[in-house]
Design a protein around this motif. Sequence first.
Motif, PDB file in Angstrom:
ATOM      1  N   ARG A 107       2.729  14.193   1.045  1.00 46.78           N
ATOM      2  CA  ARG A 107       2.203  14.823  -0.181  1.00 46.78           C
ATOM      3  C   ARG A 107       2.871  16.155  -0.460  1.00 46.78           C
ATOM      4  NH1 ARG A 107      -4.074  12.887   1.051  1.00 46.78           N
ATOM      5  NH2 ARG A 107      -3.863  10.854   0.000  1.00 46.78           N
ATOM      6  N   ALA A 110       6.286  15.244  -1.876  1.00 39.44           N
ATOM      7  CA  ALA A 110       6.172  14.767  -3.252  1.00 39.44           C
ATOM      8  C   ALA A 110       5.941  15.922  -4.206  1.00 39.44           C
ATOM      9  CB  ALA A 110       5.033  13.756  -3.370  1.00 39.44           C
ATOM     10  N   PHE A 122       5.457   8.066   3.477  1.00 44.55           N
ATOM     11  CA  PHE A 122       4.370   7.148   3.119  1.00 44.55           C
ATOM     12  C   PHE A 122       4.608   5.770   3.739  1.00 44.55           C
ATOM     13  CE2 PHE A 122       3.132   9.765  -0.766  1.00 44.55           C
ATOM     14  CZ  PHE A 122       1.903  10.126  -0.225  1.00 44.55           C
ATOM     15  N   ASP A 155      -5.297   4.549  -1.217  1.00 45.93           N
ATOM     16  CA  ASP A 155      -4.726   5.758  -1.845  1.00 45.93           C
ATOM     17  C   ASP A 155      -3.256   5.915  -1.478  1.00 45.93           C
ATOM     18  OD1 ASP A 155      -7.178   6.331  -2.960  1.00 45.93           O
ATOM     19  OD2 ASP A 155      -7.759   7.771  -1.399  1.00 45.93           O
ATOM     20  N   GLU A 158      -1.033   3.364  -3.266  1.00 47.92           N
ATOM     21  CA  GLU A 158      -0.799   3.693  -4.679  1.00 47.92           C
ATOM     22  C   GLU A 158       0.160   4.872  -4.818  1.00 47.92           C
ATOM     23  OE1 GLU A 158      -5.165   2.166  -6.301  1.00 47.92           O
ATOM     24  OE2 GLU A 158      -4.796   4.298  -5.959  1.00 47.92           O
ATOM     25  N   GLU A 159       0.005   5.896  -3.979  1.00 45.61           N
ATOM     26  CA  GLU A 159       0.923   7.026  -4.043  1.00 45.61           C
ATOM     27  C   GLU A 159       2.341   6.590  -3.697  1.00 45.61           C
ATOM     28  OE1 GLU A 159      -0.622  10.768  -2.262  1.00 45.61           O
ATOM     29  OE2 GLU A 159      -2.476   9.644  -2.015  1.00 45.61           O
ATOM     30  N   HIS A 160       2.464   5.709  -2.688  1.00 44.60           N
ATOM     31  CA  HIS A 160       3.779   5.192  -2.318  1.00 44.60           C
ATOM     32  C   HIS A 160       4.394   4.405  -3.469  1.00 44.60           C
ATOM     33  CE1 HIS A 160       6.354   2.318   0.252  1.00 44.60           C
ATOM     34  NE2 HIS A 160       6.976   3.467   0.182  1.00 44.60           N
ATOM     35  N   GLN A 189      -5.378   2.506 -10.809  1.00 43.50           N
ATOM     36  CA  GLN A 189      -4.046   3.051 -10.548  1.00 43.50           C
ATOM     37  C   GLN A 189      -3.103   1.960 -10.043  1.00 43.50           C
ATOM     38  OE1 GLN A 189      -3.011   6.552 -11.022  1.00 43.50           O
ATOM     39  NE2 GLN A 189      -1.201   5.244 -11.087  1.00 43.50           N
TER      40      GLN A 189
END
Length: 1019
Positions: A107, A110, A122, A155, A158-160, A189
Motif C-alpha cells: 500500500r 502504491a 500484493f 480487499d 481487488e487492490e492487486h 469493486q
Amino acid sequence: MGPLTVEADGEPVPLGGPRQRTVLATLLLSAGTPVPVDVLIETVWGGAPPVTARNQIAVCINSLRRIFRDAAGDDRLIVTGHRSYALAPGQHGIDVHVLDQLVFRARNLAGADECAEAAECFRQALALWNGTALEGVSGGDLDAARAWLTELWLDVSEEHAGLLLRLGQHRSVVSQMTTVVEKWPLREQARFHLMVALCRSGRRARALEVYRSGRRIFIEEIGAEPGPALQQLHQSILRDLVTAERPENGALTAAPAAAPAATALPAQLPASAAAFTGRAAEVAELDRLIDAAKGDVPLAVAAISGTSGVGKTALAVYWSNRVAGNYPDGQLFVDMRGHDGHRPPVTPMRALNRCLRALGVPSADIPDDLDGRSALYRSVLDGKRVLVLLDNVRSVSQILPLIPGEGLCCVVITGRDSFDRLAGDYATVKLGLQPLDLEHSDRMLAAVAGRAYTEAHPDHTARLLELCGGLPLALRIIGSSLIAKPYGSVQLVVRRLEDRRRRLDVLSPHEGGVRGGIWNSYRELPAEAARLFRLLGLLPVEDFAAWVGAALLDVCPERAEDLLDRLVEAQLLEVRSGASGMPPRFGLHSLLRLFAWERGVAEEHPEEQQAALERAFRAWLTLADRAHEQLRGPGHVAVLRDWAGQERPHWFTAEEPWSDPMAWFESERQATAELIGHWRDANHPGHPWELVVRMVPLFEAHSYLDAWRAVADTALQVARATGDTEGVAAMLSSLGTLEIYQRDYPRARSRLLDAKSMLEAGGNARTRATVLRNLALCARFYGELDEAGVLCREAIEFFVRADDPAGRSHATGLLAQIELERGENRLGIALIREAIATGQGSSSLRVEAQNLYRLAETLLREGEAHEAEQTGHEVVAISRSEADRLGEAHGWRVCGEAQWRQQRTERALTSLSQAFQAAAEVGDTFLQARIHLDLACATALRQTPVEARAYVESALSRLRGLSSPHWEQRAERLYRFLVWIKPGTPVSPGDLVRLIDGSVASEGSVVPDNSAAPDGRTP
C-alpha cells in the motif's frame, strides 16, 4: 493461510488431534499476548466444557511443547502465565505477520505510484493463502478471525487487480476477478475491475452481461441498484468509451469484413448408437447449454473427456441429435482424429475449409490463411443458431480456430484432453466420463446382445460385466460377439476373459477395440511417463499415493508427481479421493491396468520388474515405520529393519505419515493387504510380516479384526514357506493378540505357546516380551492369577532388555491389575503408579490411556470414585484423539461405574450407553458383558430389579459363551441378590460393590445361602 500447519526446517510437524490444533491456532492469533485458560476452554468446548477441561487444556499444552521440542529442540515456545498461556516471540515466523508486512509495504508503494513493485508485494501476499484460512479449526474467536482473514483476502485481491489494470495486464484480471465475482457477487469493486478487464480484452458483450447479472443480484438480494461507479462504467461501455489499451491498436474492436452469403443448412450429425444407455446425469448437465446459448452471453461449450472406450463420442452424438431442433441453422460434425492411430490429426485449416463449405461458402471465397478462415467462419456463424460437434480432439489448440464468436451457437468437444484452457473464456460445461456402473452395464449388454443371453446365466453375466470394467466399448464388442456366434455362450466368454493374458485379445478384434484405443494414448507418452505407466501395471494395488510412483521409478516425489499428472492428462490414470486429511490417490481402470501389465512384461527386464516392486514394498515399510513410531514411540515394533543408517533414497518422503499417522494407515490399509497377498502368490523375497506388525495400531484402534487376521495369516504362510523363524514367531504372536481381542482365549493361548516355544532358543527380546505378556492376559482371564503374575514379571524383564518403555509400562499396568485381583492392594497401587511413570517417556498415547484406565479401576477399589471418574474422562479424551473406539468404550465404562458408585444413576446410564455403543461397534463381547453388569447396578439403584436382572441375564449369556468362570461367578452373585429384592426396595452402592468386586466373603454376605428365590427362579 489455509489449514493450520507448522514446519521446522522445511519439514511438516504433526500437531495431533483437533483439540490441540484449536488451542495452538488460538495462541497463534494472539502471539506474544497471554490467552486465559477460560478463553481456550470456551474456544474448544463452547458453553459445555467437561469438568476436566482445565486438565485437558494442560494436556494439550504439554503435548504441543513436546511436539515443538522434538521437532525444533525448543519446549519454551509456549509459556505459562497466571491462569493463561502465551506463544513466546522468537525466531519463528507466522504467516499472518508476514501478510501484514507485505500488505503494508504494497500500500505504501502504491501510494508512491510504484505500481509494479506494489503489485509484486500484493502477489506475494496472495500467494500465502492456500485455502480457507484456519480450515479445520473452529470455535470462539477463531470463526471471527477466519471471517476477517477472508475479508482481507478480498480487499487485497481487488487492490492487486486495480494495479494490474494500470499495468495493462487485463487478461490476468479476468481470471482473478471472475472467481471473486462468482463467489462474492455483491463485491462492487471486484465486478468493476472485471468489467474493465473484459472490455479492454475485446469482450464488451461479456462485460455488459457481468453488469446485467450483477444488477439482477443486487435488486433480488438487497433491493437496490448497483452503485454509481458501476452504473457509470456500464454507460461508458455502451458508448464505447472504455479503451482497450492494447499495444497493437487502440480500438476496442475492429469492424469485421462483410461475410459472403451462405444459405446451406448443414445436418452432419452421425446417427445415435442404438445401444446407448445411462448417462442421465451427464445429459441433464449438457441440457444447461441450451439455456446458456440464449441472449448475449459467452459462447456455450461442452467439453467431454475420458479414457479410450468410455463412450465420449456416443454421449456427444446422442445429446446432439436429441437437441438438434434447438439449432435450426444447422449442425456441423468434424472428426478431428486427435488419437486415430492410423491417420494424422485433422489440421484447423482443413477443418475450417470443410465447415465453411458445408455452410455454403464457395471455395473461391475461402481465404488461404488460418486467421482469415477463422475470421470468416465466425462471421458466417454470427447471429445463427448452429451446433458444432468436434469429435476426438487432440488438444485445445487444435480447435480454438473453430470456436465461433459470442452468439447463439453451441460447441460440443470430445477428447482425452482436460480442456482446462476453455473454462476462463466460455460458459464451459466440463464432463469427465467414468465407466458405467453394473446396472447400466447390464442394460447396455442386453441392448446389444438381447436379454436371452444376459438372463440365462445371471452369475456369469455379473462376472462378465465386472471383467469389462463398465467400459462401453468393451460391452459393445462382447455383445456383438455373442450375436455373431450363436453357438457361443456367456460362460465361454467369461472363461476366455478370466485369462488376463487373453482378455485384451478378446476385447480387441481386428487390431482395434480396447487395446488399440489405449495404445494410441500410450505411444504418445514421453519415455519416462510410459515407463512409469508400465511399472504401475505390475503393482498389485487398486490405488496408491504419489510417493509409490517415485519408489517404482527411483526418482524424487516431485518428479513422480509431474509424471503422474502427465498420465492423468492422457486419461491413462484417474485421480481418486484420499482418506480424510490425506492427499488424493491415483488408480488405474482394470483394463488400463491390464494393458500396462502387458507392456511391463513385454518391455521391462524381469530383474527390473522385481527391483521396482521391491522398492515399492520398501517404501511402504519405511513410511509405515514412521507412522508406527508416531503412534507407539520409537522401536516399539517387534522387529525393526532400520533404514536410518543407509543413504536416503530419491523417493523418500516423510510428509504423509507424520501429519496424521492413523489417517495414513487408513489410506494404505487396502493397498498393504493387496501387496502382502501378492508377495505370497509371486514368491518374492522379503518379509511381508514386517508390514503387518506395523499396521497393528490401525487394526486395534478401528477393530479391523477380519483384515488383521487376513494379512497375518498370509504373512504367516510366507514366513513358513521361506523358513523365516523370526517371522513365524512374530505372526503367531500377532494372531494370539488378535484372538485375545476376539476373546478366544483357548486359541490365543495355543498360538502364544507355539510362539513361545519357537523363541526359547533365542529370538527378538521384544517379541518374547509380548508373547509372555499376552500369555499372562490369558492366565488372568482364567483366574490363574499366580501364573499370570509370574508370566507378567518375566515379560517386564524382556521389555527392559529390549529398551521398550511403552511395552514395559503396559506390562507393569497389567501386573498391577493382577496384584489387585489377588488382594494385594498396596502393591497393585504402587505398580500402577510405576506403570504411569514409565509410560510417560514412551510417547505412546494408547499405553497412556491403558494405564490411566487401570488407575481408574484402582481408584474405584480404593473408594475414590470421583477421581476415578475424572481419570475415565481422560481415557475417553486420549482415545478419541487416536480414533480408538475400543479405548473410548473402556473409558466410558469406568466413568459409568464411578458414577453409579456415587449414586449418580442417570449420568451413569448415559455414560454406559455410550460405552455399549462403542463396544458393539468394535464387537467386543466381553466388554459388552461388563457394561451390562454396570447397567444392572445402575438400574438396581433406581429400585427396578426386574430391569436390572435382564441386564445380568444378558451379561451371563455373553460370559458363558466366552468360558469366563471368574466373571460368571460375579454375575451370578449379582443375579441372586437381584432375585431376592423387590421393586422399590432401596439398594446401596456398597452392597453392589461387594458383589461385583468379589469381596462378599470378607465383608458379610448380602445374598442368602440358598440360590433360589421364593418364586423358584435361579440364574
